[in-house]
Scaffold this motif. Structure first.
Motif, PDB file in Angstrom:
ATOM      1  N   MET A  81      -2.938  -5.826  -2.017  1.00 18.01           N
ATOM      2  CA  MET A  81      -2.143  -6.333  -3.032  1.00 18.01           C
ATOM      3  C   MET A  81      -2.696  -6.373  -4.314  1.00 18.01           C
ATOM      4  N   SER A  82      -2.175  -6.291  -5.377  1.00 13.21           N
ATOM      5  CA  SER A  82      -2.358  -6.302  -6.797  1.00 13.21           C
ATOM      6  C   SER A  82      -1.293  -7.031  -7.422  1.00 13.21           C
ATOM      7  N   PRO A  83      -1.473  -7.279  -8.939  1.00 10.13           N
ATOM      8  CA  PRO A  83      -0.459  -7.844  -9.566  1.00 10.13           C
ATOM      9  C   PRO A  83       0.640  -6.862  -9.860  1.00 10.13           C
ATOM     10  N   GLY A  84       1.704  -7.331  -9.402  1.00 13.09           N
ATOM     11  CA  GLY A  84       3.031  -6.283  -9.510  1.00 13.09           C
ATOM     12  C   GLY A  84       3.061  -5.517  -8.426  1.00 13.09           C
ATOM     13  N   TYR A  85       2.227  -5.520  -7.451  1.00 12.77           N
ATOM     14  CA  TYR A  85       2.433  -4.515  -6.164  1.00 12.77           C
ATOM     15  C   TYR A  85       2.238  -5.503  -5.024  1.00 12.77           C
ATOM     16  N   PRO A  86       2.775  -5.153  -3.808  1.00 11.93           N
ATOM     17  CA  PRO A  86       2.713  -5.851  -2.472  1.00 11.93           C
ATOM     18  C   PRO A  86       1.473  -4.908  -1.866  1.00 11.93           C
ATOM     19  N   GLU A  87       1.045  -5.614  -0.675  1.00 13.79           N
ATOM     20  CA  GLU A  87       0.052  -4.963  -0.112  1.00 13.79           C
ATOM     21  C   GLU A  87       0.936  -3.667   0.811  1.00 13.79           C
ATOM     22  N   ARG A  88       0.128  -2.638   0.723  1.00 14.56           N
ATOM     23  CA  ARG A  88       1.025  -1.354   1.168  1.00 14.56           C
ATOM     24  C   ARG A  88       0.243  -0.697   2.249  1.00 14.56           C
ATOM     25  N   ARG A  89       1.025  -0.079   3.440  1.00 13.46           N
ATOM     26  CA  ARG A  89       0.324   0.621   4.474  1.00 13.46           C
ATOM     27  C   ARG A  89       1.292   1.832   4.650  1.00 13.46           C
TER      28      ARG A  89
END
Length: 362
Positions: free
Chosen positions: A195-203
């Protein structure tokens, strides 16, 4: 002896009575408006405010308020008073049309209404449809599931198990028991993006299956503590082993009440023989098709959401270790799930569901 100021007579005309009775019968009427209509009808029949309040499970103040509002303003006085601001552009008839169409019809080319389809059908703006749906709690894009139990002893079993939740016996422990079977150890084909500012954790959308395990769990309904154990198979042998694990963790001087479903491994001759040799153990089976009555299902939901669903496991052993760690952490500060509904409240809700099915014609 006088008990207060005499109430002014309330007269309900035939035309008003027809409107009020329609509001009480129509499934699309807001609950607060239906209650106000029932209050006026009861007062119009000559009942006192106190009697009406008791009959409708409300307060005398509420009855007096809507009795007087109807006496002064008629049927229009039962709707919420207008708030300051710009004049309304959507009439009550237009609102009713949107609500009725949403509840009682479907579009020709789709399974449910969207805001755009309804706006075009009703001749209002899309924003107006959004506001009307929000005001009436309508969400055509969502659906839920249900299943009515066909167990011939449904009523008796519900009363038995709810009684254990609401009024557990003295010198006894009540355990809600079940298995979360076929828990998959899933590994993603590519590394996670954190996760990063503006983005969720991605898989990655695809995954590798590395085997399965089954979690056997017994929830202490009084404390929230969970006795849990993982087994690679889900047979009566594993269930018997788990019962022995429960026995080792329960004080010998307590009666043990087990709440569990009708799965075949719970009723094999070996299981029945083992339980018969322990007369202080008592089994309470949930009705068929009524897993919602078993509190341990709430725990399974929590461990799935918090530890399993988004976990990455390269082996079954990694998955089992994650489950064991979660159980250890949970039991350090357990909190029980509080059952609040009585058996009668459950039966009334099921009756309303059946009435809804009957009215729908399906």
């Amino acid at each position: 002896m006088r008990t207060g100021r005499p109430k002014k007579a309330l007269t309900v005309s035939e035309a008003d009575r027809e409107i009020l009775e329609r509001w009480t019968r129509r499934a699309t009427t807001a609950q607060h408006l239906a209650l106000r209509a029932r209050i006026v009808l009861a007062c119009g029949d000559g009942h006192s405010n106190t009697a009406v309040a008791k009959r409708l499970n409300t307060t005398g103040h509420t009855v007096g308020k809507w009795r007087e509002r109807f006496r002064r303003l008629g049927v229009d006085g039962l709707t919420d008073e207008p708030r300051p601001g710009a004049p309304r552009t959507i009439t009550d008839a237009m609102v009713e049309e949107v609500v009725v169409k949403t509840l009682e019809t479907k579009p020709e080319s789709a399974t449910h209404w969207s805001t755009r389809l309804m706006a075009r059908e009703a001749g209002v703006s899309q924003d107006s449809v959004v506001r009307i749906w929000h005001a009436f709690g309508l969400k055509p894009h969502l659906e839920d599931t249900f299943k009515l139990s066909k167990d011939p002893f449904f009523i008796e079993k519900v009363r038995d198990i709810v009684g254990l939740y609401l009024s557990p016996p003295d010198r006894a422990i009540v355990l809600s028991v079940d298995e979360k079977s076929q828990v998959q150890a899933l590994d993603r084909t590519q590394p996670l993006l954190p996760m990063s500012p503006g983005y969720p954790e991605r898989r990655s959308h695809d995954y590798v299956r590395n085997g399965t395990t089954s979690l056997f769990a017994a929830l202490d309904t009084a404390t929230g503590e969970v006795i849990g154990k993982c087994h690679r198979q889900h047979r009566h042998q594993e269930f018997l082993s788990f019962l022995k694990t429960i026995e080792a963790g329960v004080p010998e001087d307590l009666d043990v009440h087990l709440i569990m479903d009708n799965y075949g491994t719970h009723k094999t001759p070996k299981i029945q023989h083992w339980l018969a040799r322990r007369p202080h153990w008592h089994v309470h089976f949930t009705p068929t098709g009524a897993s919602w009555l078993n509190l341990v299902e709430r725990f399974f939901g929590e461990i799935t959401e918090k530890r399993i669903r988004r976990g990455v496991f390269k082996s079954v052993r990694e998955l089992e270790q994650a489950i064991e760690d979660y159980l250890h952490t949970h039991n350090q500060n357990p909190r029980p799930f509080i059952w609040t509904k009585t058996a009668d409240e459950i039966f009334r809700k099921i009756a309303r569901l059946c009435e809804g099915i009957y009215r729908s014609g399906h």
